[in-house]
Design a protein around this motif. Structure first.
Motif, PDB file in Angstrom:
ATOM      1  N   UNK A   1      75.217  15.234  28.806  1.00 43.99           N
ATOM      2  CA  UNK A   1      74.615  15.771  27.588  1.00 43.99           C
ATOM      3  C   UNK A   1      73.301  15.048  27.307  1.00 43.99           C
ATOM      4  N   UNK A   2      72.385  15.747  26.679  1.00 41.15           N
ATOM      5  CA  UNK A   2      71.059  15.198  26.427  1.00 41.15           C
ATOM      6  C   UNK A   2      70.603  15.542  25.010  1.00 41.15           C
ATOM      7  N   UNK A   3      69.819  14.635  24.453  1.00 44.15           N
ATOM      8  CA  UNK A   3      69.148  14.906  23.180  1.00 44.15           C
ATOM      9  C   UNK A   3      67.835  14.133  23.168  1.00 44.15           C
ATOM     10  N   UNK A 114      51.443  10.630  18.317  1.00 42.66           N
ATOM     11  CA  UNK A 114      51.945   9.292  18.004  1.00 42.66           C
ATOM     12  C   UNK A 114      53.260   9.338  17.242  1.00 42.66           C
ATOM     13  N   UNK A 115      53.915  10.484  17.212  1.00 41.15           N
ATOM     14  CA  UNK A 115      55.154  10.626  16.456  1.00 41.15           C
ATOM     15  C   UNK A 115      56.256   9.742  17.035  1.00 41.15           C
ATOM     16  N   UNK A 116      57.234   9.411  16.187  1.00 40.01           N
ATOM     17  CA  UNK A 116      58.369   8.586  16.602  1.00 40.01           C
ATOM     18  C   UNK A 116      59.345   9.442  17.387  1.00 40.01           C
ATOM     19  N   UNK A 117      59.686   8.972  18.583  1.00 42.81           N
ATOM     20  CA  UNK A 117      60.607   9.707  19.432  1.00 42.81           C
ATOM     21  C   UNK A 117      62.024   9.148  19.277  1.00 42.81           C
ATOM     22  N   UNK A 118      63.017  10.032  19.319  1.00 47.27           N
ATOM     23  CA  UNK A 118      64.421   9.619  19.281  1.00 47.27           C
ATOM     24  C   UNK A 118      65.147  10.360  20.391  1.00 47.27           C
ATOM     25  N   UNK A 119      66.055   9.647  21.083  1.00 52.54           N
ATOM     26  CA  UNK A 119      66.790  10.285  22.177  1.00 52.54           C
ATOM     27  C   UNK A 119      68.092   9.538  22.423  1.00 52.54           C
ATOM     28  N   UNK A 120      69.006  10.216  23.103  1.00 59.94           N
ATOM     29  CA  UNK A 120      70.266   9.616  23.529  1.00 59.94           C
ATOM     30  C   UNK A 120      70.093   9.020  24.916  1.00 59.94           C
ATOM     31  N   UNK A 121      70.591   7.784  25.086  1.00 62.96           N
ATOM     32  CA  UNK A 121      70.498   7.141  26.392  1.00 62.96           C
ATOM     33  C   UNK A 121      71.789   6.375  26.671  1.00 62.96           C
ATOM     34  N   UNK A 122      72.046   6.113  27.939  1.00 60.63           N
ATOM     35  CA  UNK A 122      73.097   5.196  28.378  1.00 60.63           C
ATOM     36  C   UNK A 122      72.420   3.961  28.940  1.00 60.63           C
ATOM     37  N   UNK A 123      72.806   2.800  28.435  1.00 63.08           N
ATOM     38  CA  UNK A 123      72.215   1.558  28.908  1.00 63.08           C
ATOM     39  C   UNK A 123      73.310   0.542  29.202  1.00 63.08           C
ATOM     40  N   UNK A 124      72.964  -0.407  30.051  1.00 62.05           N
ATOM     41  CA  UNK A 124      73.889  -1.477  30.402  1.00 62.05           C
ATOM     42  C   UNK A 124      73.580  -2.697  29.535  1.00 62.05           C
ATOM     43  N   UNK A 125      74.396  -2.952  28.488  1.00 61.12           N
ATOM     44  CA  UNK A 125      74.124  -4.116  27.633  1.00 61.12           C
ATOM     45  C   UNK A 125      74.263  -5.423  28.410  1.00 61.12           C
ATOM     46  N   UNK A 126      73.584  -6.434  27.940  1.00 59.08           N
ATOM     47  CA  UNK A 126      73.653  -7.742  28.593  1.00 59.08           C
ATOM     48  C   UNK A 126      75.090  -8.252  28.585  1.00 59.08           C
ATOM     49  N   UNK A 127      75.527  -8.717  29.746  1.00 58.44           N
ATOM     50  CA  UNK A 127      76.881  -9.252  29.855  1.00 58.44           C
ATOM     51  C   UNK A 127      77.959  -8.209  30.018  1.00 58.44           C
ATOM     52  N   UNK A 128      77.587  -6.950  30.118  1.00 58.43           N
ATOM     53  CA  UNK A 128      78.567  -5.877  30.262  1.00 58.43           C
ATOM     54  C   UNK A 128      78.491  -5.281  31.666  1.00 58.43           C
ATOM     55  N   UNK A 129      79.628  -4.751  32.127  1.00 58.55           N
ATOM     56  CA  UNK A 129      79.671  -4.138  33.454  1.00 58.55           C
ATOM     57  C   UNK A 129      79.611  -2.621  33.390  1.00 58.55           C
ATOM     58  N   UNK A 130      79.660  -2.080  32.185  1.00 58.81           N
ATOM     59  CA  UNK A 130      79.620  -0.621  32.052  1.00 58.81           C
ATOM     60  C   UNK A 130      78.566  -0.232  31.033  1.00 58.81           C
TER      61      UNK A 130
END
Length: 370
Positions: A1-3, A114-130
């Motif tokens: 899914x994307x936004x 120059x508008x503020x962009x918002x979006x959905x993302x998946x990221x790997x937080x520090x210290x996490x494996x998923x």
């Protein structure tokens, strides 16, 4: 899914100055629900099994046409291009205000590019494996670009999105009679006084334009009456002989005639709904759903400079009631006339002549969501 989308200036101002402060007062966690045509902030629509911590409390829905909040709006999913997730309202508001502060320092502030962009993302937080899901804000400042990640829940499953949509569909029906209440800060001051008396508030709405609020215990009944309020929907003419009767007697007689409904609500729930005055509605209507299913509070917005309803914004609350089948509520004890021993009866009267007469009455709107 994307936004992915870019905020409009009006849209981000609405969220920052009005709706996020209001929603934060109603509850800590809310759902963001994105469809191809609307963006919504939802409190408690999934009930006690939802992600929020206020299960069983008032439902609150802030709904916006996508073009009001965003441009270049794009949302896609395998569930009819609908996406929903839970977010901490305070964290969301903090990120939005920070993005606005950075954006204001940009020489190109105000330009579409120059508008503020918002979006959905998946990221790997520090210290996490998923990887974890985030709502990301990207802002261009004078010398750098700033990225802020707001943690969110896993996007809701197909079944939970369907439940969310079903709850929205169930809330589309308006009460038969709506009365326009006085300004919300005044009503909030009244409720702040009444909640010191008891935890349950009896609310009655008549087809004559009367709103009655009272708290009853075994030794005292304290309440307020607002009369001759503006009416939308089904209305009736009050019998001439009732004018000299007490407020509670008139209400009981109106309920007997089928020209009024009365329900009991939790005082804390009503107090939460009154915090929605932070969203600065142009006017507010109270009504009781058919069968006494809930107390409905509808906040109406006008197109700036007019008295026409702004259909791009819908904001309303639905408060659960005690014993929905009991439509005839009478104070406890022998005090049938609302007299109070050891306390003052508060009586407020609204002058119907004070309302502006217009050719076409603006109707509160709850837009249907595909």
């Amino acid at each position: 899914m994307k936004f992915k989308a870019y905020f409009t200036d009006d849209g981000i101002a609405l969220l920052d100055k009005r709706f996020l402060p209001a929603m934060d007062k109603v509850g800590r966690v809310c759902h963001v629900y994105l469809t191809p045509t609307h963006a919504m902030l939802l409190h408690n629509l999934l009930g006690p099994t939802g992600t929020g911590t206020d299960g069983g409390g008032p439902q609150c829905v802030a709904q916006f046409a996508k073009d009001l909040l965003f441009r270049e709006y794009s949302v896609s999913s395998r569930n009819g291009n609908r996406v929903a997730f839970a977010v901490d309202v305070a964290l969301l508001h903090r990120a939005l205000r920070s993005a606005l502060a950075v954006h204001a320092q940009s020489p190109a502030a105000g330009d579409a590019s120059a508008a503020i962009q918002v979006k959905l993302v998946n990221k790997l937080p520090a210290g996490s494996r998923s990887a974890s899901p985030f709502l990301t804000f990207e802002t261009k400042g004078a010398r750098s670009a700033v990225v802020q990640d707001v943690p969110i829940s896993r996007p809701l499953s197909r079944s939970d999105v369907e439940r969310l949509q079903a709850a929205l569909d169930a809330a589309q029906e308006l009460p038969q009679t709506l009365v326009q209440v006085p300004d919300l800060p005044q009503l909030q001051s009244l409720v702040d006084r009444l909640k010191n008396v008891g935890d349950l508030l009896t609310v009655a709405v008549t087809q004559y334009g009367d709103l009655h609020l009272h708290v009853a215990t075994s030794i005292v009944t304290v309440g307020s009456e607002f009369r001759k309020l503006r009416i939308l929907g089904v209305r009736a003419t009050a019998p001439v002989g009732d004018q000299n009767l007490s407020a509670s007697t008139r209400t009981d007689m109106a309920i007997e005639r089928g020209e009024a409904l009365s329900v009991q609500v939790n005082m804390k729930h009503l107090a939460k709904s009154l915090q929605c005055h932070l969203a600065k509605p142009d006017c507010t209507f109270y009504g009781i759903a058919p069968g006494g299913a809930c107390l409905t509070v509808i906040f109406q917005y006008f197109i700036p400079g007019t008295r026409l309803t702004d259909k791009s914004i819908s904001f309303y609350c639905r408060l659960p009631v005690l014993d929905p089948g009991n439509l005839r509520t009478v104070p406890d004890g022998n005090n049938r006339d609302g007299c109070v021993l050891g306390a003052d009866v508060i009586v407020d009267r609204a002058n119907a002549d004070g309302h502006e007469e217009i050719n076409e009455e603006p109707q509160p709107v709850i837009p249907e969501v595909p």
